[in-house]
Scaffold this active site. Structure first.
Site, PDB file in Angstrom:
ATOM      1  NE  ARG A  48       0.832  -5.554  12.623  1.00 25.37           N
ATOM      2  CZ  ARG A  48       1.131  -5.775  11.345  1.00 25.37           C
ATOM      3  NH1 ARG A  48       2.384  -5.702  10.955  1.00 25.37           N
ATOM      4  NH2 ARG A  48       0.188  -6.079  10.489  1.00 25.37           N
ATOM      5  CE  LYS A 212      -1.910  -8.736  -8.740  1.00 20.93           C
ATOM      6  NZ  LYS A 212      -1.248 -10.015  -8.473  1.00 20.93           N
ATOM      7  N   GLY A 365      -3.201  -3.433   6.006  1.00 19.24           N
ATOM      8  CA  GLY A 365      -1.965  -2.689   6.214  1.00 19.24           C
ATOM      9  C   GLY A 365      -1.927  -1.314   5.571  1.00 19.24           C
ATOM     10  N   GLY A 388      -4.430  -9.344   6.173  1.00 18.68           N
ATOM     11  CA  GLY A 388      -4.733 -10.644   5.564  1.00 18.68           C
ATOM     12  C   GLY A 388      -5.652 -11.464   6.450  1.00 18.68           C
TER      13      GLY A 388
HETATM   14  P1  AMP Z   1      -3.470  -4.127  -1.796  1.00 22.48           P
HETATM   15  O1  AMP Z   1      -2.308  -4.787  -1.116  1.00 22.48           O
HETATM   16  O2  AMP Z   1      -4.176  -4.984  -2.764  1.00 22.48           O
HETATM   17  O3  AMP Z   1      -4.413  -3.449  -0.805  1.00 22.48           O
HETATM   18  O4  AMP Z   1      -2.848  -2.986  -2.704  1.00 22.48           O
HETATM   19  C1  AMP Z   1      -2.137  -1.913  -2.184  1.00 22.48           C
HETATM   20  C2  AMP Z   1      -1.293  -1.291  -3.276  1.00 22.48           C
HETATM   21  O5  AMP Z   1      -2.122  -0.878  -4.348  1.00 22.48           O
HETATM   22  C3  AMP Z   1      -0.548  -0.055  -2.804  1.00 22.48           C
HETATM   23  O6  AMP Z   1       0.828  -0.321  -2.819  1.00 22.48           O
HETATM   24  C4  AMP Z   1      -0.929   1.008  -3.803  1.00 22.48           C
HETATM   25  O7  AMP Z   1       0.162   1.801  -4.213  1.00 22.48           O
HETATM   26  C5  AMP Z   1      -1.482   0.224  -4.973  1.00 22.48           C
HETATM   27  N1  AMP Z   1      -2.418   0.999  -5.776  1.00 22.48           N
HETATM   28  C6  AMP Z   1      -3.522   1.631  -5.350  1.00 22.48           C
HETATM   29  N2  AMP Z   1      -4.111   2.310  -6.355  1.00 22.48           N
HETATM   30  C7  AMP Z   1      -3.365   2.094  -7.448  1.00 22.48           C
HETATM   31  C8  AMP Z   1      -3.461   2.510  -8.799  1.00 22.48           C
HETATM   32  N3  AMP Z   1      -4.466   3.293  -9.214  1.00 22.48           N
HETATM   33  N4  AMP Z   1      -2.513   2.092  -9.672  1.00 22.48           N
HETATM   34  C9  AMP Z   1      -1.522   1.296  -9.249  1.00 22.48           C
HETATM   35  N5  AMP Z   1      -1.364   0.861  -7.993  1.00 22.48           N
HETATM   36  C10 AMP Z   1      -2.278   1.253  -7.090  1.00 22.48           C
END
Ligand code: AMP
Length: 407
Positions: A48, A212, A365, A388
Site C-alpha cells: 500500500r 460466504k 485482501g 471492499g
Molecule cells: P472472504 O473475506 O469472504 O474473502 O473470506 C476469506 C476467508 O475465507 C479466509 O480467512 C479463509 O480462511 C476463509 N476460507 C476460505 N476457504 C474456506 C473453507 N473451505 N472453509 C472455511 N473457511 C474458508
C-alpha cells in the site's frame, strides 16, 4: 482522458484529477490508505505504501507543503499505541528522503501553526484517523478540523472510497469542489475496474472464493452479465455443492443461501456462463491449523470431514480455464490459505494467473495476500489495494468517496 464512472444508475461521473490541479504554492491534505499489515513496529507488507508513492512524490514536488493522513487497523475510536502510524511515518521518511513531522493533536489543536513551522525537507503525517470517533461518524466538526489550514485535498485512498468517513467525505466540505481531486491510484483502480465491466477481453473468467456466498452475491450477479466462466472455490463452494446434491461432510455451508445460489444459476444460464465447482478437496476432521490434511479425490466429502481447500485436480481444471482466458478477475481465497496445508489451492490459482497471458486482476485482501505469499505480485496486470471498494465499485454502487471527487 477523464474516467467515466457509470456509478449512479446510468448517470456518468468524471473524476477531478490531481494532474489538473494547480497546487503551486498551496498546502495539500493527502488522504492515503496506509493501512499496512504490521508485526509490532515492523511493516510486513509495503504494497500500500508503494502504491501511494506516485501521488506522494507528485504532491511533494508540486505543492508548497503537504500532510498525509490515513487510518491503520481497527482502534475503536480511541488512541491505541498498537495502531500508531509512527512506524509508517519513519518508513515514508526513509523512502522520500524527508523528515516526518508527526502530528497527533490535530483533533484539538490547529494544524496551521505546525504547518507554518515546517521546512521544505519536511512533510507532516497525522496520527491514525481512527483514533477519533469523528472519523467513522463523518462528524462535521472533526471534518472541519481536518480540512482547516489546507488549500487543497487529494484523495488516493482507494481502499476507503466506499466509506462515508470524515477524511473521505466530510473533509471535502472544507474546500471548493475543484480543489478536491483523485490521486493516481484512485484513477488507475477505477479505470481497471471500469474496463473490467465494460470491455473485458473474452473469454472472461471470474474466480470467486472466500468465506460466504452472501457477502459476494451482488458482485457475482453483476459479473455474470459480462463473464464467460465462473470458477468457485473457498468455503462458498460447499454451499453450491450441497445445493447440487453433493455430500459436503461438515464443511461450512450457508443453508439459508440456496435461493441466492439458485439466482446465480438462473442468471448464468441466461447469459450462457459456465460455472465450475471443485471436483476434489483437501479436507480435515476439524477446523484447526494442526488438523492433518486429508485428500478427498472426488466431489463428495464423507461425513466427519470438512473441505478446507480445493484439491489438486480442481487446481488443474481451474488453471486450464485461467490459462485459456483473455481476462481473469480473482476475489477470495480457494481455501484457508492462512494455514500452509490448506494454501495450495490459492497458490495454484496465483501461479496459473501469473503464467496466463490474460489480463489478470486480483481484487481483495486475502487473494492479494495469497499472491504475495508466492511472490507473484509483479506478474499480475493489476492488484487492487481495496478489496471492499473494488467489489462495491464492480457491483455498480455509488461510492461516497468518489462522488465527492466527481464533476
Ligand atoms: P472472504 O473475506 O469472504 O474473502 O473470506 C476469506 C476467508 O475465507 C479466509 O480467512 C479463509 O480462511 C476463509 N476460507 C476460505 N476457504 C474456506 C473453507 N473451505 N472453509 C472455511 N473457511 C474458508
Amino acid at each position: 482522458m477523464h474516467f467515466d464512472l457509470d456509478i449512479d444508475q446510468g448517470g456518468v461521473m468524471k473524476l477531478r484529477r490531481i494532474q489538473d490541479l494547480d497546487m503551486r504554492g498551496k498546502d495539500v491534505l493527502l488522504r492515503l490508505d496506509l493501512n499496512v499489515p504490521m508485526k509490532g513496529d515492523e511493516i510486513t507488507d509495503e504494497t500500500r505504501i508503494n502504491a501511494a508513492l506516485p501521488t506522494i512524490e507528485y504532491v511533494a514536488k508540486n505543492s508548497r507543503r503537504f500532510a498525509i493522513c490515513s487510518h491503520l487497523g481497527r482502534p475503536k475510536g480511541q488512541p491505541d499505541p498498537k495502531y500508531s502510524l509512527e512506524p509508517v511515518g519513519s518508513r515514508l521518511a526513509e523512502i522520500l528522503d524527508k523528515e516526518v513531522v508527526f502530528f497527533t493533536d490535530y483533533a484539538t489543536e490547529p494544524t496551521k501553526p505546525v504547518l507554518d513551522q515546517m521546512t521544505e525537507s519536511q512533510f507532516m503525517l497525522l496520527e491514525n484517523l481512527r483514533f477519533h470517533p469523528g472519523e467513522k461518524l463523518n462528524d462535521v466538526d472533526f471534518s472541519r478540523r481536518l480540512a482547516a489550514g489546507f488549500d487543497c485535498y487529494v484523495d488516493d485512498a482507494f481502499g476507503t472510497v466506499h466509506r462515508s468517513h470524515a477524511s473521505v467525505v466530510g473533509v471535502t466540505k472544507g474546500f471548493e469542489p475543484d480543489r478536491c481531486v483523485a490521486g493516481f491510484l484512485i484513477q488507475k483502480e477505477t479505470e481497471v475496474m471500469e474496463k473490467l465491466i465494460s470491455a473485458p477481453k473474452a473469454p472472461f473468467t471470474v474466480v470467486m472464493g472466500g468465506a460466504k456466498v452472501s457477502d459476494k452475491i451482488a458482485v457475482i450477479l453483476k459479473l455474470l452479465d459480462v463473464c464467460n466462466n465462473l470458477l468457485i472455490g473457498g468455503a462458498m463452494a460447499y454451499t453450491f455443492l450441497k445445493f447440487n446434491g453433493a455430500s459436503v461432510g461438515s464443511s461450512r455451508v450457508e443453508d439459508d443461501c440456496f435461493d441466492l445460489v439458485e439466482s446465480i444459476y438462473s442468471q448464468a444460464e441466461k447469459r450462457n456462463v459456465r460455472i465450475t465447482l471443485p471436483c476434489d478437496h483437501t479436507a480435515a476432521s476439524e477446523f484447526s491449523e494442526t488438523s492433518p490434511a486429508v485428500e478427498v479425490n472426488e466431489k463428495d466429502i464423507p461425513p466427519g470431514l470438512m473441505g478446507l481447500d480445493i484439491g489438486p485436480k480442481t487446481i488443474e481444471d481451474f488453471s486450464r480455464v485461467i490459462k485459456a482466458s483473455g481476462t481473469v478477475f480473482w476475489n477470495g481465497p480457494m481455501g484457508v490459505f492462512e494455514w500452509p496445508e490448506f494454501s495450495l489451492g490459492s497458490c495454484g490459482i496465483a501461479k496459473a494467473m501469473a503464467e496466463s497471458s490474460a489480463e489478470t486482476i486480483v481484487g481483495g485482501g486475502d487473494s492479494v495476500a495469497a499472491v504475495n505469499q508466492v511472490g507473484l505480485a509483479a506478474n499480475m496486470s493489476h492488484i487492487s489495494t481495496g478489496g471492499g471498494a473494488s467489489l462495491e465499485f464492480l457491483e455498480g454502487k455509488a461510492l461516497p468517496g468518489l462522488r465527492v471527487l466527481a464533476f
